[in-house]
Design a protein around this motif. Structure first.
Motif, short mmCIF file in Angstrom:
data_model
loop_
_atom_site.label_atom_id
_atom_site.label_comp_id
_atom_site.label_asym_id
_atom_site.label_seq_id
_atom_site.Cartn_x
_atom_site.Cartn_y
_atom_site.Cartn_z
N PRO A 295 0.81 -1.23 0.00
CA PRO A 295 0.00 0.00 0.00
C PRO A 295 0.84 1.27 0.00
O PRO A 295 0.61 2.19 0.80
N ALA A 296 1.83 1.32 -0.89
CA ALA A 296 2.66 2.52 -1.06
C ALA A 296 2.42 3.06 -2.46
O ALA A 296 1.91 2.34 -3.34
N SER A 297 2.78 4.30 -2.69
CA SER A 297 2.62 4.89 -4.01
C SER A 297 3.45 4.12 -5.03
O SER A 297 4.56 3.68 -4.75
N LYS A 298 2.88 3.96 -6.22
CA LYS A 298 3.64 3.37 -7.31
C LYS A 298 4.38 4.51 -8.02
O LYS A 298 3.86 5.16 -8.91
N ALA A 299 5.59 4.76 -7.55
CA ALA A 299 6.38 5.89 -8.05
C ALA A 299 7.85 5.55 -7.97
O ALA A 299 8.26 4.68 -7.20
N GLY A 300 8.65 6.25 -8.79
CA GLY A 300 10.07 5.99 -8.85
C GLY A 300 10.78 6.18 -7.53
O GLY A 300 11.70 5.43 -7.18
N SER A 301 10.34 7.20 -6.76
CA SER A 301 11.00 7.44 -5.48
C SER A 301 10.78 6.28 -4.52
O SER A 301 11.68 5.92 -3.75
N VAL A 302 9.61 5.68 -4.57
CA VAL A 302 9.31 4.53 -3.71
C VAL A 302 10.18 3.34 -4.10
O VAL A 302 10.76 2.66 -3.24
N ALA A 303 10.30 3.09 -5.42
CA ALA A 303 11.17 2.00 -5.88
C ALA A 303 12.61 2.25 -5.45
O ALA A 303 13.33 1.31 -5.09
N HIS A 304 13.02 3.50 -5.47
CA HIS A 304 14.38 3.87 -5.04
C HIS A 304 14.61 3.49 -3.58
O HIS A 304 15.62 2.87 -3.23
N PHE A 305 13.65 3.84 -2.72
CA PHE A 305 13.79 3.52 -1.29
C PHE A 305 13.67 2.02 -1.06
O PHE A 305 14.39 1.44 -0.24
N GLN A 306 12.77 1.37 -1.80
CA GLN A 306 12.63 -0.08 -1.68
C GLN A 306 13.92 -0.80 -2.05
O GLN A 306 14.31 -1.79 -1.41
N ALA A 307 14.59 -0.30 -3.09
CA ALA A 307 15.79 -0.98 -3.60
C ALA A 307 16.87 -1.07 -2.55
O ALA A 307 17.60 -2.07 -2.49
N GLU A 308 16.98 -0.07 -1.70
CA GLU A 308 18.02 -0.08 -0.68
C GLU A 308 17.74 -1.15 0.38
O GLU A 308 18.64 -1.88 0.81
N THR A 309 16.46 -1.24 0.80
CA THR A 309 16.10 -2.29 1.75
C THR A 309 16.18 -3.67 1.12
O THR A 309 16.69 -4.62 1.72
N LEU A 310 15.70 -3.79 -0.12
CA LEU A 310 15.71 -5.09 -0.78
C LEU A 310 17.13 -5.60 -1.00
O LEU A 310 17.40 -6.80 -0.86
N THR A 311 18.04 -4.71 -1.34
CA THR A 311 19.44 -5.12 -1.50
C THR A 311 19.97 -5.75 -0.23
O THR A 311 20.57 -6.84 -0.25
N ASP A 312 19.72 -5.12 0.90
CA ASP A 312 20.15 -5.67 2.18
C ASP A 312 19.50 -7.02 2.45
O ASP A 312 20.15 -7.97 2.93
N ASN A 313 18.21 -7.13 2.11
CA ASN A 313 17.50 -8.38 2.37
C ASN A 313 17.94 -9.52 1.47
O ASN A 313 17.94 -10.69 1.88
N ILE A 314 18.31 -9.19 0.24
CA ILE A 314 18.85 -10.23 -0.65
C ILE A 314 20.14 -10.80 -0.07
O ILE A 314 20.35 -12.02 -0.04
N ILE A 315 21.01 -9.92 0.40
CA ILE A 315 22.28 -10.37 0.99
C ILE A 315 22.01 -11.22 2.24
O ILE A 315 22.62 -12.28 2.43
N LEU A 316 21.09 -10.78 3.08
CA LEU A 316 20.73 -11.56 4.27
C LEU A 316 20.17 -12.92 3.89
O LEU A 316 20.50 -13.94 4.51
N PHE A 317 19.33 -12.95 2.85
CA PHE A 317 18.72 -14.21 2.40
C PHE A 317 19.78 -15.19 1.91
O PHE A 317 19.70 -16.40 2.19
N THR A 318 20.78 -14.68 1.18
CA THR A 318 21.83 -15.57 0.66
C THR A 318 22.65 -16.19 1.79
O THR A 318 23.24 -17.26 1.62
N LYS A 319 22.66 -15.53 2.93
CA LYS A 319 23.43 -16.02 4.08
C LYS A 319 22.58 -16.80 5.07
O LYS A 319 23.07 -17.28 6.09
#
Length: 416
Positions: A295-319
């Motif tokens: 339930p967040a806006s579908k906008a580039g700024s939101v994807a930008h902020f999501q990308a930073e969290t998702l990057t961290d979570n991908i690394i955590l998931f691989t470990k």
């Protein structure tokens, strides 16, 4: 080698490729990104294209140039996602395997979802501006249009960049004033919402601007059909709104591959954990940007902020570690209000836009929920930031992934 596959090379997918190529060990992980389209569009620029503020060349570039070295790029259509076998089928009977999948297939307009929208008046007196082709056709129409009833209309929510239709109405007001024909144009803003925007505090500010600019607003309009013969839009209680020029935002839906793969909801958006960005159904699938149902806006700024969290979570998931439940729905958005001014709003899942300064307390230099020329230039400057920083995964100074409460003025009565 383990395989991480990113589906979609739009804003979100390209950012993830740039983030992860720096983070995942190259000897252990192969990163592949798949997208069928050669051209990458700066979609916020579609708002300006109809008014000749931007040229066609300023809103599109070759997508491959933003994919970093070390990432395998495949330009093919995605036919099917098979989570049960960790495979993605591509056109020409090709397939790729994955250990981790990131779905960044975005959302698209679906004008065929509304009866009559794709009728004989489509791209003649009825236009969209959420596609490059639609914005370009509308630009050509506005160059010679002599006036009448302009209706700016939203079919249903959610849509990419919820404020863009309002911005269009405000920019149209300025455009016609500059052409000396504002008195020949009646602008009506039609929305399925009960106010100008999804957030009540922001709606108050925007309603004032609508009144000031003599733009009529019709709320709670659930469109049933477009009558091309009578040139009216009709809702489910038979309310009719006439138009000479209809600028509409059709239904937005996730990519058709999501439907074919059985991964989405009724609008083809994937059920996604709103704080981790992990698929609710498949642990090794992550979703980002407009493809999610969060339930967040579908906008580039939101994807930008999501990308930073998702990057961290991908690394955590691989470990094999627990994921961060960190993303807070942060959105940061300039709203063009015409006359070379803009508002800035900053909000998240739980906090509505409020007044104050951004990004620094007291200093600003940007004002929240207040029109200024500085905000307008901030909006225009974002195009450079997008091509040169955001897509490449370069951090934007002083703008954090989560909403900061510094500099904001909270009205307890209003927000309760």
């Amino acid at each position: 080698m383990k395989k991480l596959v990113i589906l979609g090379a739009g804003t979100a997918g390209t950012m993830m490729a740039n983030h992860l190529v720096k983070k995942l060990p190259k000897k252990e992980w192969q990163i592949t990104i798949v997208d069928q389209y050669k051209t990458h569009y700066y979609q916020p620029g579609f708002l300006f294209l109809p008014f000749d503020t931007y040229t066609e060349e300023q809103v599109k570039k070759t997508g491959k140039k933003f994919i970093p070295k070390g990432v395998n790029y495949i330009q093919k259509k995605i036919e099917l996602i098979k989570p049960e076998t960790n495979k993605v089928e591509l056109e020409n009977n090709e397939s790729i395997d994955y250990d981790i999948l990131i779905v960044a297939t975005g959302s698209k307009t679906a004008p065929d979802e509304t009866d009559g929208l794709l009728g004989p008046l489509w791209r003649k007196d009825i236009f969209d501006f959420y596609t490059f082709e639609g914005a370009k056709a509308l630009r050509d129409k506005l160059r010679t249009w002599e006036g009448g009833k302009m209706v700016v209309h939203i079919t249903e929510m959610p849509i990419k960049c919820p404020v863009a239709p309002l911005e269009f109405a405000f920019l149209a007001d300025t455009f016609f004033k500059k052409k000396g024909m504002r008195d020949k144009v009646e602008i009506t803003y039609v929305t399925p919402l009960d106010g100008a925007f999804t957030k009540p505090t922001c709606t108050k500010a925007l309603n004032y601007l609508l009144e000031e600019k003599n733009i009529k607003i019709e709320t709670d309009f659930a469109i049933m059909e477009v009558d091309n013969d009578k040139k009216v839009i009709v809702d489910y209680v038979d309310r009719e709104i006439p138009f000479d020029l209809l600028v509409t935002v059709p239904t937005n839906m996730g990519d058709e591959v999501i439907e074919r793969s059985g991964l989405g909801d009724d609008l083809n958006f994937i059920p996604t954990h709103k704080h981790t960005l992990q698929s609710k159904e498949h642990k090794n699938i992550f979703v980002i940007g407009d493809a999610t149902d969060v339930p967040a806006s579908k906008a580039g700024s939101v994807a930008h902020f999501q990308a930073e969290t998702l990057t961290d979570n991908i690394i955590l998931f691989t470990k094999g570690f627990k994921l961060k439940q960190e993303f807070d729905g942060h959105a940061n958005c300039f709203i063009e209000t015409g006359d070379n001014k803009a508002l800035l709003i900053d909000f998240n899942y739980d906090q509505e836009p409020v007044h104050g300064t951004f990004p620094f307390a007291k200093i600003g230099p940007l004002k929240l929920l207040k029109e200024s020329v500085f905000n307008h230039w901030g909006k225009l400057a974002f195009r450079w930031i997008y091509w040169n920083m955001l897509l490449k995964g370069i951090p934007i100074p002083f703008v954090g992934r989560n909403m900061s409460f510094k500099g904001k003025i909270f009205d307890i009565k209003e927000n309760n």
